[in-house]
Design a protein around this motif. Sequence first.
Motif, PDB file in Angstrom:
ATOM      1  N   ARG A  88       0.764  -1.417  -0.052  1.00  0.00           N
ATOM      2  CA  ARG A  88      -0.017  -0.268  -0.036  1.00  0.00           C
ATOM      3  C   ARG A  88       0.837   1.270  -0.078  1.00  0.00           C
ATOM      4  O   ARG A  88       0.450   2.213  -0.410  1.00  0.00           O
ATOM      5  N   LEU A 526      -8.428   8.081  -4.063  1.00  0.00           N
ATOM      6  CA  LEU A 526      -8.683   6.647  -4.883  1.00  0.00           C
ATOM      7  C   LEU A 526      -8.800   7.285  -6.449  1.00  0.00           C
ATOM      8  O   LEU A 526      -9.288   8.401  -6.604  1.00  0.00           O
ATOM      9  N   ARG A 527      -8.456   6.493  -7.325  1.00  0.00           N
ATOM     10  CA  ARG A 527      -8.900   6.381  -8.659  1.00  0.00           C
ATOM     11  C   ARG A 527      -9.844   5.619  -8.903  1.00  0.00           C
ATOM     12  O   ARG A 527     -10.200   4.367  -8.313  1.00  0.00           O
ATOM     13  N   TYR A 528     -11.290   5.967  -9.580  1.00  0.00           N
ATOM     14  CA  TYR A 528     -12.460   5.173  -9.547  1.00  0.00           C
ATOM     15  C   TYR A 528     -12.856   5.350 -10.739  1.00  0.00           C
ATOM     16  O   TYR A 528     -12.659   6.200 -11.583  1.00  0.00           O
ATOM     17  N   ASN A 544     -11.501  11.775  -2.791  1.00  0.00           N
ATOM     18  CA  ASN A 544     -11.096  11.193  -1.285  1.00  0.00           C
ATOM     19  C   ASN A 544     -12.047  10.286  -0.839  1.00  0.00           C
ATOM     20  O   ASN A 544     -13.306  10.553  -0.924  1.00  0.00           O
ATOM     21  N   MET A 545     -11.714   9.107  -0.197  1.00  0.00           N
ATOM     22  CA  MET A 545     -12.843   8.167   0.501  1.00  0.00           C
ATOM     23  C   MET A 545     -12.540   8.544   2.043  1.00  0.00           C
ATOM     24  O   MET A 545     -11.484   8.827   2.614  1.00  0.00           O
ATOM     25  N   LYS A 548      -9.396   4.344   5.238  1.00  0.00           N
ATOM     26  CA  LYS A 548      -8.835   3.008   4.998  1.00  0.00           C
ATOM     27  C   LYS A 548      -7.909   2.508   6.116  1.00  0.00           C
ATOM     28  O   LYS A 548      -7.079   3.083   6.774  1.00  0.00           O
ATOM     29  N   GLU A 578     -11.263  -0.568   2.592  1.00  0.00           N
ATOM     30  CA  GLU A 578     -11.629   0.896   2.472  1.00  0.00           C
ATOM     31  C   GLU A 578     -13.053   1.154   2.397  1.00  0.00           C
ATOM     32  O   GLU A 578     -13.825   0.261   2.102  1.00  0.00           O
ATOM     33  N   ILE A 580     -15.574   3.001   0.419  1.00  0.00           N
ATOM     34  CA  ILE A 580     -15.656   3.694  -0.780  1.00  0.00           C
ATOM     35  C   ILE A 580     -17.211   4.049  -0.998  1.00  0.00           C
ATOM     36  O   ILE A 580     -17.884   3.267  -1.490  1.00  0.00           O
TER      37      ILE A 580
END
Length: 713
Positions: A88, A526-528, A544-545, A548, A578, A580
């Motif tokens: 990570r 995060l990339r989503y 931003n989530m 985590k 996470e 999310i």
Amino acid sequence: MAKVLSFFSFLVMISLYTRAQDSTIKTRQLEAIEVNATPPPVRQEADRLVMTVAGNRLFRTAVNGFDVMKKVPGLEVGGDGALLLYGRITPAVFIDGKPVLMSPEALQIYLAGLSSDMIASVALINNPSSQYDAEYKAIIDIRLKQDMTLGWRGNISSTLQRNAYTYSDNQLQLTYKTSKLTYTTRLGYTRGTTIYRYSALQHLASTDIMTTNTNVPTSNNNFSYQLGADYDLKKNQHIELQFRGYLINRDAYAYNTLHTTDATAQHLVFNTKTENRYDPTQRNYLVNLNYAGQWGKTQLQLLGSFAQVNTRQQEDIQTSDIISKTLQDYWKTALQQNIRIRTVQADLSRETGYGTFHIGGKFAYTSTRNAIHYDTLNAAHLFVPDSGRSNNFHYDEYISAGYLSYERKLGKFDLAAGLRVEYTHSKANSITQQQVTIRNYLTWLPSISATYTINENQQLGLSFARRITRPNFTQLNPFRFYNSPLNYVVGNPYLLPSKTNTLALTYSIRSFTFTLNAGRETDAMLRYPEYDTVTNVLEYLGKNMPHKDFANITLSIPFTVTKWWRMQQNISSDYRKEQIPYHGITYAVGVTDFSIRGSQVFTLPRQFTFDVSYAYRSRSGFSLYIAKPLWNVDIGLQRTWLKGKLNTRINYYDMFNSTAFAIIFREKEIINNQLSHWYGQQRVVLSLNYSFGKSTYKAKQVNKNEEENRAGL
């Protein structure tokens, strides 16, 4: 096969470890001179795990510093050269206690030119204290061999690799030392072609099935230089001046196809190809001035640096129908990026009868200017500006930091505590979109640690630290970067920095080490993906989530089976979960995986060394994606000639061509997609390293700082 290798190695490791330790003790009694000359291969020292490289048979077949990194416990090396610690963390890389470049591409180039013969040791700091920049969640510190012999010395290294293409890396280093001055020159030249492939399989909203394939060979013609002078003003005081330049010249050709059939996979819906020819160039210049002095028990270090990086890239992108051979789209792009970094840093320490005090401060100012322009061919066969894709983005960031820390030894305890404070002012200005984002925030970052020495062979440590991760400039940039005509990545200028609280426990007994890390990261970036069911466009956005949670356990066990057979096993298990929010649902899937990386080193007759290295990672992923298992096997053969002056190695990496990073989206009712990345890891590499001259003094390497890492310099 990887599972069989992993299981066999684990059984051998458990059954032989105790016997190996007893055998090592006996060997020390019988061959005290030989063993005492070489430090233990792995040992715990205060806040860091240290791996001895010089004289260690485990590293004899390592071609360069990049190969050395592969054997650091808990560290994964991606096919693109990116380093990932404990599944990570992207660690910062230091040379002789000072930070250097961390972007995957530049790290490969730098470490490829750093012969493993030059490395004395590698230390892993898995929970840095408040003395270090807040960005550093973990640190890998490479210590170079140092020899103060007067005179001059040279080193020539050349590496030739072959897969589908040929690539060579050539380095020349010259050092001349007098009683007061040390001059260093380092020249590097790389030439050849690298390869990258991307593939995806997606079931579209219309039930059609689309297969994406992208092949990107990239030719390189790159040159680097480093000039330095180190002057001893007087005893325990010296000043250092360094210049560095890195010139990238590339020509790339990306060939992409989108092959789409109906749900039965029998009837063709459309079949297009996209050809993209582009020529990325970069001019990277750095000036670094460093002063270090010591007066009795007081030490002072001053560091100033200035960096300028100019990047240019032009693209010619044509999309056409393969069947009818008609042109569908034609774009031309022009990208300009200028980054300028200025930093000033001071560190002061003082030993007293009550312990050691450290105090320091740093100021960094970074400015980046980005402009991308798109022209599109219209129906009249004229290129006109495309305002929907063109953009102009400016980013300025000011960071002011200060810290205070205290260390003391009480009996068998080594105690340390510190506090770092960082104030950040940033301005993100998307000129084209008329969006300005200004942020001001103050961050308090405490750290505390305690190490207990049980006896001369055992040590136990516990530490806590809070760190901050600011979004890098690529993550903030709202430009579109296309992977295919229907797939692109976009930055988010509204991203917030994340904060991480980590608790670390370490235990070591002789060469065996155990590490446990656990904590929580809030506002993690995060990339989503977002999929448009009408246009079939898949875009990757950033956000931003909430938080985590993570935990990791790592075991490192090096030992000797016989005088001619040595082994090292690194076993780890990672947990991540996470929170999310995605499409109205908060996904929180706990994912646990394990990995084993090992090396079997055999000392053969006639001074040959043979190494079999292997790695396996189980199924992994995170809340939105599942990552398929990964495994690979490498072999290497090494020998020295001419009384040790010439070192030759031949390596065969990824023998079974098994390393392709593949992931699957979990929620198939939202996006039914799987994709993979391949970087041409299977290759044969021949390397030569020749040392000459009358001195063995090793030059210090150019320093880099946190801001350059985030800029991707």
